[in-house]
Motif scaffolding. Structure first.
Motif, PDB file in Angstrom:
ATOM      1  N   TYR A  10      31.428  56.850  65.202  1.00  0.00           N
ATOM      2  CA  TYR A  10      30.679  56.577  66.419  1.00  0.00           C
ATOM      3  C   TYR A  10      31.525  55.720  67.348  1.00  0.00           C
ATOM      4  N   THR A  11      31.283  55.854  68.625  1.00  0.00           N
ATOM      5  CA  THR A  11      31.968  54.999  69.581  1.00  0.00           C
ATOM      6  C   THR A  11      31.410  53.578  69.461  1.00  0.00           C
ATOM      7  N   GLU A  13      30.102  51.870  71.717  1.00  0.00           N
ATOM      8  CA  GLU A  13      28.851  51.851  72.466  1.00  0.00           C
ATOM      9  C   GLU A  13      27.707  52.433  71.631  1.00  0.00           C
ATOM     10  N   GLN A  14      28.001  53.520  70.917  1.00  0.00           N
ATOM     11  CA  GLN A  14      26.977  54.124  70.065  1.00  0.00           C
ATOM     12  C   GLN A  14      26.604  53.195  68.916  1.00  0.00           C
ATOM     13  N   GLU A  15      27.607  52.576  68.300  1.00  0.00           N
ATOM     14  CA  GLU A  15      27.338  51.635  67.214  1.00  0.00           C
ATOM     15  C   GLU A  15      26.470  50.484  67.712  1.00  0.00           C
ATOM     16  N   ASP A  56      24.284  66.741  66.399  1.00  0.00           N
ATOM     17  CA  ASP A  56      24.821  65.429  66.756  1.00  0.00           C
ATOM     18  C   ASP A  56      24.222  64.347  65.854  1.00  0.00           C
ATOM     19  N   PHE A  58      24.597  61.111  65.867  1.00  0.00           N
ATOM     20  CA  PHE A  58      24.147  59.916  66.593  1.00  0.00           C
ATOM     21  C   PHE A  58      22.730  60.098  67.111  1.00  0.00           C
ATOM     22  N   ALA A  62      19.426  58.020  65.906  1.00  0.00           N
ATOM     23  CA  ALA A  62      18.601  57.294  66.873  1.00  0.00           C
ATOM     24  C   ALA A  62      17.155  57.783  66.827  1.00  0.00           C
ATOM     25  N   GLU A 115      19.385  55.007  77.817  1.00  0.00           N
ATOM     26  CA  GLU A 115      20.672  55.527  77.348  1.00  0.00           C
ATOM     27  C   GLU A 115      20.515  56.787  76.513  1.00  0.00           C
ATOM     28  N   LEU A 116      19.328  56.982  75.954  1.00  0.00           N
ATOM     29  CA  LEU A 116      19.108  58.138  75.091  1.00  0.00           C
ATOM     30  C   LEU A 116      18.645  59.340  75.903  1.00  0.00           C
TER      31      LEU A 116
END
Length: 211
Positions: A10-11, A13-15, A56, A58, A62, A115-116
């Motif tokens: 994960y990036t 930002e994603q983490e 995906d 991520f 989420a 963001e989602l």
């Protein structure tokens, strides 16, 4: 669940966002530790299913974290909230109160977590009722909710678990969905008419493919 190891990257930002979601959920469900444990288990299960089936991870993770957000509220509070939001399922909402939490969350949480993407909210909205047009992320969350390791075992759940990585995602979802319908019927519970419509649509589509 298949034991194959998958490396997830994960990036930053994603983490950071996943960590924020987990922290927010822990606070939100602080009075319901079993629901919190279930949600985090669904998140990890959805992540693993996503990796197996090319979805995906991520977004799956989420969606898993947030899918039961509204369960912090009582059934009466959920009913009141649903009515405030104008949710209409064509039947008395008290008859289908168990289906409301995902729909409510899908309408209220986007403002909190812009963001989602919409795909996450759609998956959360249909994670109990399903729909005739289930997308891969929807199917991943639906199945993960049904087979996560903390959920008590049953013949139907064990069958679905045994098919992970062997059946297609569509077939895995079908097994989980039908198992849920059977569970409702065997318990003599009210079956939402929309579920019957979804079943018939999916069954006709599957029969057409086989034909």
């Amino acid at each position: 669940m298949a034991k194959k190891k998958y490396k997830i990257r994960y990036t930053p930002e994603q983490e950071a966002l996943l960590a924020r979601l987990r922290s927010d959920l822990a606070e939100h469900l602080s009075k319901k530790p079993r629901r919190l444990a279930h949600s985090l288990s669904v998140a990890k299960t959805a992540e693993r299913l996503a990796l197996i089936y090319g979805v995906d991870p991520f977004l799956a993770h989420a969606a898993g974290i947030l899918h039961d957000w509204e369960k912090a509220s009582s059934a009466a509070e959920q009913l009141a909230h649903a009515r405030e939001l104008g949710i209409d399922l064509g039947v008395d909402l008290e008859m289908v109160h168990s289906l409301l939490h995902g729909i409510i969350a899908s309408r209220t949480l986007p403002e909190r977590y812009p963001e989602l993407p919409p795909a996450v909210w759609h998956a959360i909205a249909v994670h109990t009722s399903a729909s005739a047009d289930m997308r891969p992320l929807d199917e991943v969350l639906f199945v993960a909710d049904g087979i996560e390791p903390l959920r008590a075992s049953s013949p139907g759940i064990e069958r679905t678990r045994s098919l992970v990585g062997k059946a297609t995602l569509d077939d895995l979802f079908w097994e989980s969905f039908v198992g849920g319908v059977v569970y409702v019927l065997q318990g003599g519970r009210y079956l939402f008419p929309g579920t019957i419509d979804v079943y018939n649509c999916l069954a006709a589509r599957r029969a057409g493919r086989k034909g």
